[in-house]
Design a protein around this motif. Sequence first.
Motif, PDB file in Angstrom:
ATOM      1  N   ALA A 677      36.249  24.282  35.681  1.00  0.00           N
ATOM      2  CA  ALA A 677      36.893  25.026  35.040  1.00  0.00           C
ATOM      3  C   ALA A 677      35.879  26.376  36.589  1.00  0.00           C
ATOM      4  O   ALA A 677      36.410  26.495  36.616  1.00  0.00           O
ATOM      5  CB  ALA A 677      35.457  26.188  34.285  1.00  0.00           C
ATOM      6  N   LEU A 678      35.241  25.795  37.815  1.00  0.00           N
ATOM      7  CA  LEU A 678      35.147  26.003  39.001  1.00  0.00           C
ATOM      8  C   LEU A 678      36.015  26.077  39.436  1.00  0.00           C
ATOM      9  O   LEU A 678      36.348  26.460  40.385  1.00  0.00           O
ATOM     10  CB  LEU A 678      34.109  25.005  39.506  1.00  0.00           C
ATOM     11  CG  LEU A 678      33.606  25.544  40.983  1.00  0.00           C
ATOM     12  CD1 LEU A 678      32.951  26.914  41.021  1.00  0.00           C
ATOM     13  CD2 LEU A 678      32.301  24.771  41.220  1.00  0.00           C
ATOM     14  N   GLY A 679      37.002  24.565  39.736  1.00  0.00           N
ATOM     15  CA  GLY A 679      38.458  24.919  40.506  1.00  0.00           C
ATOM     16  C   GLY A 679      38.878  26.053  39.897  1.00  0.00           C
ATOM     17  O   GLY A 679      39.610  26.699  40.720  1.00  0.00           O
ATOM     18  N   ILE A 680      39.013  26.630  38.205  1.00  0.00           N
ATOM     19  CA  ILE A 680      39.751  27.389  37.820  1.00  0.00           C
ATOM     20  C   ILE A 680      39.703  29.061  38.701  1.00  0.00           C
ATOM     21  O   ILE A 680      39.805  29.704  38.948  1.00  0.00           O
ATOM     22  CB  ILE A 680      40.401  27.772  36.320  1.00  0.00           C
ATOM     23  CG1 ILE A 680      40.770  26.319  35.823  1.00  0.00           C
ATOM     24  CG2 ILE A 680      40.670  28.878  36.182  1.00  0.00           C
ATOM     25  CD1 ILE A 680      41.154  26.616  34.867  1.00  0.00           C
ATOM     26  N   ALA A 681      37.615  29.061  38.277  1.00  0.00           N
ATOM     27  CA  ALA A 681      37.108  29.975  39.604  1.00  0.00           C
ATOM     28  C   ALA A 681      37.366  29.801  40.829  1.00  0.00           C
ATOM     29  O   ALA A 681      38.045  31.187  41.750  1.00  0.00           O
ATOM     30  CB  ALA A 681      35.766  29.723  39.229  1.00  0.00           C
ATOM     31  N   ASN A 682      37.676  28.687  41.679  1.00  0.00           N
ATOM     32  CA  ASN A 682      37.842  28.837  43.086  1.00  0.00           C
ATOM     33  C   ASN A 682      39.919  29.131  43.390  1.00  0.00           C
ATOM     34  O   ASN A 682      40.040  29.100  44.480  1.00  0.00           O
ATOM     35  CB  ASN A 682      37.814  27.447  43.358  1.00  0.00           C
ATOM     36  CG  ASN A 682      36.541  27.444  43.575  1.00  0.00           C
ATOM     37  OD1 ASN A 682      35.848  26.366  43.561  1.00  0.00           O
ATOM     38  ND2 ASN A 682      35.737  28.550  43.648  1.00  0.00           N
ATOM     39  N   ASN A 698      30.938  42.325  47.248  1.00  0.00           N
ATOM     40  CA  ASN A 698      31.087  41.937  45.810  1.00  0.00           C
ATOM     41  C   ASN A 698      29.606  41.026  45.828  1.00  0.00           C
ATOM     42  O   ASN A 698      29.852  39.732  45.279  1.00  0.00           O
ATOM     43  CB  ASN A 698      32.199  41.252  45.279  1.00  0.00           C
ATOM     44  CG  ASN A 698      32.373  40.312  46.431  1.00  0.00           C
ATOM     45  OD1 ASN A 698      32.400  39.609  47.259  1.00  0.00           O
ATOM     46  ND2 ASN A 698      33.197  38.992  46.105  1.00  0.00           N
ATOM     47  N   ALA A 699      28.602  41.653  46.649  1.00  0.00           N
ATOM     48  CA  ALA A 699      27.198  40.581  45.936  1.00  0.00           C
ATOM     49  C   ALA A 699      26.485  41.393  44.297  1.00  0.00           C
ATOM     50  O   ALA A 699      25.768  41.433  44.198  1.00  0.00           O
ATOM     51  CB  ALA A 699      26.913  41.099  46.878  1.00  0.00           C
ATOM     52  N   LEU A 705      33.603  37.598  40.319  1.00  0.00           N
ATOM     53  CA  LEU A 705      34.604  37.135  38.632  1.00  0.00           C
ATOM     54  C   LEU A 705      34.065  35.778  38.481  1.00  0.00           C
ATOM     55  O   LEU A 705      34.951  35.347  38.871  1.00  0.00           O
ATOM     56  CB  LEU A 705      35.248  37.460  38.738  1.00  0.00           C
ATOM     57  CG  LEU A 705      36.395  39.249  38.940  1.00  0.00           C
ATOM     58  CD1 LEU A 705      37.782  39.550  38.919  1.00  0.00           C
ATOM     59  CD2 LEU A 705      35.703  40.317  38.073  1.00  0.00           C
ATOM     60  N   ILE A 706      33.124  34.979  38.268  1.00  0.00           N
ATOM     61  CA  ILE A 706      32.835  34.358  37.376  1.00  0.00           C
ATOM     62  C   ILE A 706      33.907  34.171  36.547  1.00  0.00           C
ATOM     63  O   ILE A 706      33.553  35.289  35.260  1.00  0.00           O
ATOM     64  CB  ILE A 706      31.598  34.086  37.479  1.00  0.00           C
ATOM     65  CG1 ILE A 706      30.862  33.288  38.799  1.00  0.00           C
ATOM     66  CG2 ILE A 706      31.226  32.517  36.451  1.00  0.00           C
ATOM     67  CD1 ILE A 706      29.501  33.283  38.686  1.00  0.00           C
ATOM     68  N   PRO A 707      34.243  33.551  35.643  1.00  0.00           N
ATOM     69  CA  PRO A 707      35.488  33.297  34.695  1.00  0.00           C
ATOM     70  C   PRO A 707      34.742  33.256  33.793  1.00  0.00           C
ATOM     71  O   PRO A 707      33.340  32.134  33.540  1.00  0.00           O
ATOM     72  CB  PRO A 707      36.574  31.794  34.895  1.00  0.00           C
ATOM     73  CG  PRO A 707      36.043  31.318  36.123  1.00  0.00           C
ATOM     74  CD  PRO A 707      35.265  32.170  37.352  1.00  0.00           C
TER      75      PRO A 707
END
Length: 782
Positions: A677-682, A698-699, A705-707
């Motif tokens: 999930a983090l890899g897809i986010a990255n 974008n703070a 955009l966290i999926p």
Amino acid sequence: MTQKHVGRRMTRTEDPRLLTGQALFVDDVQMPGMLHAAFLRSDYAHARLVSIDVSAARERPGVVAVFTAEDMGDDWKHGPPLVSPPPTVEDIVFHSRTHVPLVKDKVRHAGEPLAIVIAESRYIAEDAVEDIWVELEPLEAVVDLEKALDPGAPLVHDDLESNLAAHLVQEKGDYEAAKAQADLVVKRRIYIDRGAAGAMENRGIVAHWDVRAQQLTLWDTTQAPIPIRNGLAAMFGLSSHQVRVIAPFVGGGFGPKIMMYYPEEVLLTWATLKMGRPIKWIEDRRENFFATTQERTQVHYGEMALTKEGRILGVRHDFLHDTGAYDPYGLTVPLNTQSHAMGAYDVPNYSSELKVVFTNKTIVTPVRGAGRPQGIFLAERLLDIAARELGIDRLEIRKKNLIPPDAFPYEHKIIDQAFAPLVFDSGNYLATLERAAAAIGYEKFIAEEQPRLRAEGKHVGLGIVSFVETTGVGPYEGARVTVETDGRVSVATGVGTQGQGHFTSFAQIVADQLGISPRDVRMVTGDTAEFHWGTGTFASRGSVVAANAINAAALSVRNKVLKLASKILETPEEELELADGQVRVADLPHRAIELGELAAMANPLRGAVEPGTEPGLESTDYFGPKYGATANGAHAMILEVDPETMMIEIKRYVTVEDCGTVLNPLILEGQIHGGVALGIANSYYEQLVFDENGQLLNASLADYLIPSATEIPPIEVLHEETRSPLNPLGSKGAGEAGTIPVPSLFAQALEDALQDYGLEILEMPMSPNRLFELLHEESKTP
């Protein structure tokens, strides 16, 4: 015999507490007379502090204290360097510049703290922050990584001649000679941008100095409670026995919480020592974007030399690594990048020149993956490009170059993040890749499904990559295992837990040694009053270093149990077994004694004992590896791209992981799911965007955009199991495996889906907007 527990799919023993709200997190800590802290932080990324006036804030009702750098006197110091430069590398340049608790002269990144307000409530403290008058003289910010080293660039640290923080060259073989013999050399510039860890729970601290007991207690969302204890004791002239650090349940660590002596940790400790009252600070989400460390930004100039048959002769990459405003974590992240830039492949010649650069951005420390995704991206991207130019199938070119099973231990002849020689201990890399290809249906997709889908006007692509993950680094961890008189077992270890399922997988190890149910094991982690020695939870080392320490301590207790039971049951030790909470004669199970009863006998209140007898059924032991165990795996993915909106849909996602002995498949799969999930986010969603003044644009979670669950597909997790020869359990780490290969996998799948556009992806993360721009740039290329 009792059923073995290691390797079983067992639900987590800690979950009932977490799901019913009975688990302790830092913000749950409430104490009589507790005060609350808030920070004034710089809005500028680079500025000189001209003046600061806190008088109005001090006059606000409910404010107890306001402190600036000047108020700290001699206690104002730079933080200690956490990781020194490698002592084994010649001609290394390293400029250590560490952060400060409060700005005294110059701001070096947006969000750096200028003052701390302590009040009766957080609301009052936040209002008082607005009362502070500060004058800052803005300076030109250092933001662009490649321009930061230009002559005449503004300096982050005025005492240095440039923004170069470190310079290091690593080589094996002779890359230039290999390049001269090559049939093909591919060269590309590769750019990876930065992101946030985005843990569910932000950082938090409660600090309390008990004047009467002369005891400092710190509840902290840290991944390293024992080093925090040791460091704070040294800073403030206390004995380590006067400092207790508790890392309770932590809602996600992901690396930034291994950063030590954050300004907030130092300041709350200093303030409670000064005031004698408990103080709480809980980071809000906006603060998290500025004040918590980040990672990823690197620029690579990479090349790969190959024969016409597709065999890799060598890899070279010169790269820049953004360390942010300070470099307390040394070279850990870029050394990891170098250690993974050859991927899972047999690369005889390698050359890498690293330059670490100061910028006016938040400090960089490891974030899940910790430099490894960048290295794997380089290796996999260059190999994809070479396959295309040579006309070789991308799966076949990988098979040609994977390190074979009989080559282990495989010595790379460079150093890793632990400054030790980089050695891959074991693995069957071909098996993981072939299993991933079979699971995703690689040949059928290429030959049948993709042509059919393309005829229907759909843009569907497949990606498949291999990777390695160096895990389980030292120096050591320890554990204490105790059989209680009620027959249950208590285990204490110094590592903390941030959602990895330690309470369960560690209990399974103990249960196997002592013949009990894992549900009868009481785990304590991350409390320095319970266990005094250790390093922390990071670098995918819990299942290797801590787990083997627990195994060693449990084995020692097992031997004590057998020795005492042998005497009581008048039976040789080799004829006894531990099962169902008893020690019994294997052939005569009715002749048995309960573990709890045996524990009571081991601690007599009267009478004499034999010389050398140790009371109780308890043992403390430690484990430190010779070098880190290397896990590996392969990921495969099928995705569809809408060429008008550039929105994607991941149709299938397959992972094959080899992390040695699997302690608990259910927990391992959860780790892989989170990592992917983090890899897809990255890869397609998360990116921190800075303007030319070093301002983060974008703070907030509205813009960063966290999926969500709707963007993450079902993930099929398969296992290969090659035991590590470096530890008795045969385990390797897996905490970062899900994240590491995803950007390179994503790039390959996107190119495959959009192959009629001639797209080449050399940067991460992507986004619908950036993908649209790239496609239009390609269409304009003559």
